[in-house]
Design an enzyme around this catalytic site. Structure first.
Site, PDB file in Angstrom:
ATOM      1  CB  ALA A 249      -0.933  -0.009   1.198  1.00 25.05           C
ATOM      2  N   PRO A 252       1.183   7.784  -0.421  1.00 21.33           N
ATOM      3  CG  PRO A 252       1.536   9.906   0.532  1.00 21.33           C
ATOM      4  CD  PRO A 252       1.070   8.503   0.864  1.00 21.33           C
ATOM      5  CG  ASP A 300      -7.702  -6.651  -3.748  1.00 22.48           C
ATOM      6  OD1 ASP A 300      -7.025  -6.383  -2.737  1.00 22.48           O
ATOM      7  OD2 ASP A 300      -8.827  -7.179  -3.695  1.00 22.48           O
ATOM      8  CB  CYS A 376      -1.951   5.085  11.385  1.00 19.45           C
ATOM      9  SG  CYS A 376      -3.257   4.999  10.147  1.00 19.45           S
TER      10      CYS A 376
END
Length: 566
Positions: A249, A252, A300, A376
């Site tokens: 993932a 950014p 995915d 997180c």
């Protein structure tokens, strides 16, 4: 003779100025004429008409610049002062004023006592409600309170969530050094310091006279705006040069560019991002930071083992999508927008992603074989529970993260008991470490062997049966709503086959034949029926249905005829 003498005495005083005592007496007489009538029985009231007459005469003489001597001033002043004293000594004057003041003082005291009692009662009610909330039955989504923190520390955590975290920079070692970057930014009016002893590339910014995200150095890719907590997963991953690494993932791109800098642009990084809208920021940051060893993909994360292959990479970084309960200071909507179902959906997805990450790693890698899992979030269901699930499903073990600070993970929470090695994981809190709430775990893959697939695994087994169907949310986002239906059908078929095999084994044991089939014996596959057989069976069913309808009609007619004959 007294009259002329009196006027003559006045005439001798025609050039004296009007005394101040007399002016005060005149003001007193003009202000309180009614009180003199009320206290008419006082000693000075018999001389009042003469005083008024004398006052008029004195006023006329004052207009004609007459002066009075100090000797003539005494009788009038004495009479007037005496009259004022008599007025003050009237019946009940002092007692009324004293009683009014006492009454007002008592009212103020009563109000003050009532306010104090009300505040004390509110404080007692608040403390009782807090204790009740702590002791009441645990709710699955209720944010951790006394189970994770003492009450005092919990308040510190809540207060820390309301304050913004420090602005941090990560130096891009592909283009510059931290010392050179700090010197340039200081000359531009940026007040900064090294982040901490545990980071060699971090800088913390206190204030800046220029936009920190629009400097020439930022545009040239000399640094990346990145939270301090985002340094930790990459530091725990510890990538080596010439390795194959997957960032599941990546957007950014803060962690991906950090990995590339540690690898010095060698090897291969697969930067995967599922959301197409975030690919622009990812690719832009890769170009700006000068990264050349990265391949960007849009899959995915659960499908990556099929794309890249099982046991094909050295290390995997999974910064899993989560509820965001550790970054409330950045997104306050988390406090009201998340519920128990969101937490369960996140946990279900995270368990599927971590199994995919483990399957991609090669246990026989000379330098790797590691998986980093981070979130997180401060929720146990998204952290320790996911790692405990992975330990049960794959041949992996927890190893130290390589971070010298942070609190150890939980090995027990409420009625859950996790693997004892979970104390090697690390938790970070805003009120303790002045960074976003974060969780980091490091897994080492021991072997590439994969346990036999179980029916529950096809759906991503979870501890609670109520969340087995929660992957529909994720599938609907992908536009693949039929995927869950297929997996359910497969699971049912597997369950039926398992039950049939069990019945057959029990039947053979009861028959006492004693002949056991060989372990490696293959099951004979049933040949699919031909089209003619299928058509024949369908025709037989139709004929049977027609006959059944005819028989039903005959019986109904017979019953109706009997009723009519009766």
């Amino acid at each position: 003779m007294a009259g002329p003498k009196f006027s003559k005495k006045k005439g001798s005083k025609s050039h004296d100025p009007t005394p101040r005592k007399k002016q005060k007496a005149e003001f007193a007489l003009a202000k309180e004429p009614e009180k003199e009538d009320v206290f008419s029985d006082s000693d000075g009231t018999d001389e009042e008409p003469e005083k008024l007459q004398d006052y008029d005469e004195q006023e006329e003489e004052a207009d004609s610049d007459s002066e009075m001597s100090s000797e003539g001033d005494d009788p009038f002043a004495a009479d007037i002062l005496k009259g004022s004293d008599d007025e003050e000594e009237g019946p009940g004057g002092d007692s009324d004023s004293n009683s009014d003041s006492d009454a007002s003082d008592s009212d103020i005291e009563k109000r003050a006592r009532a306010i104090d009692e009300e505040k004390a009662q509110e404080q007692e009610d608040a403390e009782a409600e807090l204790q009740l909330n702590i002791k009441e039955e645990a709710d699955e989504f209720r944010l951790p309170t006394a189970e994770l923190f003492p009450v005092v520390e919990l308040m510190e955590l809540i207060e820390a969530f309301e304050k913004p975290r420090p602005i941090c920079l990560r130096t891009n070692t592909l283009k510059t050094r931290r010392r050179d970057l700090a010197g340039v930014l200081l000359n531009r009016g940026v007040n900064l310091d090294p982040l901490s002893k545990w980071s060699k590339v971090g800088l913390v910014v206190y204030d800046s006279q220029v936009p920190i995200g629009a400097t020439p150095e930022y545009m040239a890719g000399h640094y990346m705006l990145q939270g301090a907590s985002s340094f930790l997963p990459v530091m725990a991953l510890a990538p080596q040069e010439k390795e194959r690494i997957v960032d599941m993932a990546a957007a950014p791109g803060g962690k991906t560019t950090y990995i590339a800098a540690l690898m010095k642009n060698t090897g291969i990084i697969y930067a995967n991002e599922m959301k197409e809208s975030r690919l622009k920021s990812l690719t832009a940051n890769l170009h700006r930071m000068g990264v050349t060893n990265t391949i960007v993909s849009n899959y995915d994360g659960r499908e990556l083992p099929k794309v890249l292959g099982n046991n094909s990479v050295d290390r995997v970084l999974l910064d899993a999508p989560c509820s965001g309960t550790g970054v409330i200071s950045k997104d306050e909507s988390v406090k009201t927008s998340k519920n128990a179902l969101d937490i369960q959906n996140c946990a279900h997805l995270q368990k599927q992603l971590i199994l995919a990450a483990i399957d991609m790693v090669d246990a026989n890698s000379k330098s790797g074989g590691y998986i980093i899992y981070s979130t997180c979030s401060i929720m146990v269901a998204e952290n320790e529970a996911v790692i405990d699930y992975a330990l049960k499903k794959r041949d992996v073990k927890l190893v130290p993260c390589g971070l010298d600070f942070g609190r150890p993970g939980f090995i027990r929470f409420r009625d859950h008991r996790f693997h004892t090695s979970l104390d090697k994981t690390r938790r970070f809190y805003p009120h303790v470490h002045n960074m976003d709430g974060f969780f980091v775990a490091k897994l080492k893959k021991m072997s590439n062997s994969k346990p036999a697939a179980q029916p529950s695994e096809s759906l991503g087994e979870v501890e609670d049966a109520s969340v087995l169907t929660e992957s529909t949310v994720y599938n609907n986002v992908r536009g693949d709503g039929q995927q869950l239906q297929k997996t359910k059908v497969v699971a049912r078929e597997n369950k039926k086959l398992h039950n049939e095999n069990k019945k057959m084994s029990n039947g053979s044991a009861k028959s006492g034949s004693g002949d056991k089939p060989p372990v490696n014996a293959k099951r004979e596959k049933k040949k699919p029926p031909s089209r003619e057989e299928i058509a024949k069976t369908r025709e037989e069913k139709r004929v049977a249905l027609r006959e059944a309808k005819k028989n039903n009609a005959k019986t109904e007619n017979a019953v109706t005829n009997k009723k009519r004959s009766r």
